[in-house]
Scaffold this motif. Structure first.
Motif, PDB file in Angstrom:
ATOM      1  N   ILE A 104       0.919  -1.326  -0.021  1.00 43.55           N
ATOM      2  CA  ILE A 104       0.316   0.090  -0.059  1.00 43.55           C
ATOM      3  C   ILE A 104       1.098   1.131  -0.271  1.00 43.55           C
ATOM      4  CG2 ILE A 104      -1.677   1.466   1.435  1.00 43.55           C
ATOM      5  CD1 ILE A 104      -2.812  -1.647   3.010  1.00 43.55           C
ATOM      6  N   LEU A 148      -3.079   0.038  -4.131  1.00 41.66           N
ATOM      7  CA  LEU A 148      -2.715  -0.840  -3.825  1.00 41.66           C
ATOM      8  C   LEU A 148      -2.017  -1.139  -5.091  1.00 41.66           C
ATOM      9  CD1 LEU A 148      -2.835  -3.620  -2.273  1.00 41.66           C
ATOM     10  CD2 LEU A 148      -4.815  -4.608  -4.090  1.00 41.66           C
ATOM     11  N   CYS A 152     -11.014  -1.436  -1.998  1.00 42.55           N
ATOM     12  CA  CYS A 152     -10.361  -0.636  -0.591  1.00 42.55           C
ATOM     13  C   CYS A 152     -11.504   0.258   0.070  1.00 42.55           C
ATOM     14  CB  CYS A 152      -9.160   0.967  -1.482  1.00 42.55           C
ATOM     15  SG  CYS A 152     -10.780   2.309  -2.326  1.00 42.55           S
TER      16      CYS A 152
END
Lengths: 112, 116
Positions: B64, B75, B90
């Motif tokens: 991340i 990501l 997310c």
């Protein structure tokens, strides 16, 4: 998923009928959530619970009610099912703020 | 009101490539940013999470990246494998009181396909 089960896994119901979905946990987590998943919308919060008999609304709560009479069970009721409530419903549990969720395997509900 | 915007909606990557999924948020009170992975017929599962006091977190092939000033996080999946093919979400939450716990707001999801 371990520690959290949803029932039923699949259900077809008719418009206007009441429907209850069950979420059962064995983890003794304080927080429980109901989300619905629809294409293009991700996961949207319906209702959540922060303790026995303590519940509050999420962003898409209209037409839904919940109850939590025991730590381990969180029920979601569609008072009078409509076609717009056809969706996949997920229950999740959490230890609290800034902890991740553990999700159940989902209930696929079809309202015809 | 969508508070977490996710892109792209779908992504196709060749095996061994890098998959990148982006999210942007609006609420500056958010302080916890997890990513979830979902396989067909299953519930989402926590993959990796970050808090805003760090700019990057890595777990195996998953990283991340977090940009607090831009209110964005992403990501990265390195050396993508066919087994990574799934939907990725997310999410974000903020410290909004004990009664609300960790109410997560989710992005719309990204369908990742990794071709062999």
């Amino acid at each position: 998923d371990a520690g959290i089960t949803q029932s039923p896994r699949h259900k077809v119901t008719e418009t206007g009928t009441p429907v209850t979905l069950r979420c059962h946990q064995t983890e003794n987590h304080r927080y429980m959530y109901w989300y619905r998943q629809d294409p293009g919308h991700g996961l949207r919060l319906i209702h959540y619970s922060y303790g026995v008999k303590d519940t509050d609304k999420g962003e898409v709560s209209d037409g839904y009610s919940v109850s939590r009479s025991k730590t381990e069970d969180f029920l979601l009721t569609l008072e009078s099912a409509t076609s717009s409530q056809t969706s996949v419903y997920f229950c999740a549990i959490s230890l609290g703020q800034n902890y991740g969720y553990t999700f159940g395997s989902g209930t696929r509900l079809t309202v015809v | 009101q969508q508070q977490v915007k996710q892109s792209p909606q779908s992504l196709i990557v060749q095996k061994g490539g890098i998959s990148i999924i982006n999210c942007a948020y609006e609420n500056t009170a958010f302080d916890y940013f997890p990513w979830y992975q979902q396989f067909p017929g299953k519930g989402p599962a926590l993959l990796i999470a970050i808090r805003p006091d760090v700019s990057e977190k890595k777990e195996g092939r998953f990283t991340i990246s977090f940009n607090k000033s831009a209110k964005q996080f992403s990501l990265h999946i390195m050396d993508s494998q066919p087994g990574d093919s799934a939907t990725y979400f997310c999410a974000a939450s903020g410290s909004s009181g004990e009664t609300s716990g960790s109410r997560l707001t989710f992005g719309e999801g990204t369908q990742l396909t990794v071709n062999p």
